[in-house]
Write an enzyme that holds these catalytic residues in place. Structure first.
Site, PDB file in Angstrom:
ATOM      1  CE  LYS A 111      -3.852   2.013   2.619  1.00  0.00           C
ATOM      2  NZ  LYS A 111      -4.678   1.878   3.851  1.00  0.00           N
ATOM      3  CG  HIS A 113      -3.100   5.096  -0.171  1.00  0.00           C
ATOM      4  ND1 HIS A 113      -3.026   4.031  -1.054  1.00  0.00           N
ATOM      5  CD2 HIS A 113      -4.275   4.947   0.491  1.00  0.00           C
ATOM      6  CE1 HIS A 113      -4.106   3.284  -0.937  1.00  0.00           C
ATOM      7  NE2 HIS A 113      -4.875   3.816  -0.002  1.00  0.00           N
TER       8      HIS A 113
END
Length: 231
Positions: A111, A113
């Protein structure tokens, strides 16, 4: 189900048959072998079958832990099938001593963000970790999971899977007459960790006698004889 099996194994086998997770017939495997049976944990998707799945994984883990096979603080499920399995197994553990056990899983892609990262769930740096998944075929996915856990500072102490087919790995040169270990034997020796299955091939044969036609059982026993490991 056969009274020869512990209750959690018998219940799991019954659920596998009712859900279609365990089928009998003619199936081509990834190895190109033609198998008289096929197991797919992805067929456990009803609430009823998930209860059996949860109970079986939790009972297998608790039994192994009680017998000193491994110690653990984290239950890890490799994406994707391992994610619900780790969640269910952790939830199913009974007793106050398991209240602080955590589960975790990896993302296929990190991921980029928010909090970021490649893992979800409890931390496992410096922790003893068991891996929960459906089967060991070639062992590639389990090796990747072990490497990821070690890379984060965790220590893998065991692996729990739904089924041990108890058949030898294909020979690299295609000669099926050569002695070879099973995938579980090979992986366990490579990493020096115990690998435990809820059900084995032998458990299935014990449990289905009187339930499916004898001709299907004879095909399974012939398959077992043809592909039994060297040890």
């Amino acid at each position: 189900m056969s009274s020869q099996l512990p209750a959690y194994k018998a219940d799991f086998l019954k659920a596998a048959l009712e859900s279609g997770a365990l089928k009998f017939g003619t199936f081509e495997l990834k190895s190109k072998r033609i198998s008289p049976y096929f197991f797919n944990a992805g067929e456990f998707y009803t609430r009823k079958s998930l209860r059996a799945l949860e109970a079986a994984y939790a009972a297998t883990i608790a039994e192994a832990h009680a017998n000193g096979v491994f110690d653990f603080e984290v239950v890890f499920g490799p994406a994707y099938k391992g994610i619900p399995l780790a969640t269910l197994a952790t939830r199913g553990l009974d007793g106050d001593k398991y209240d602080n056990i955590v589960y975790a899983f990896d993302r296929k892609e990190a991921k980029d963000h928010g909090e970021g990262g490649s893992f979800v769930g409890g931390p496992f740096r410096g922790k003893k970790v068991i891996i929960v998944d459906d089967v060991v075929t070639a062992g590639t996915a389990k090796r990747e999971a072990i490497d990821k856990i070690r890379g984060q500072g965790g220590v893998v102490t065991g692996i729990i899977v739904a089924l041990d087919r108890m058949e030898k790995l294909p020979s690299p040169d295609g000669d099926e007459s050569k002695p070879m270990p099973t995938a579980i034997q090979a992986l366990g020796r490579e990493y020096n960790i115990p690998i435990i299955a809820i059900l084995t091939f032998d458990d299935i044969v014990k449990g289905i006698k009187g339930i499916i036609p004898n001709s299907d059982i004879e095909k399974m026993e012939a398959y077992r004889e043809k592909y039994k490991p060297s040890e």
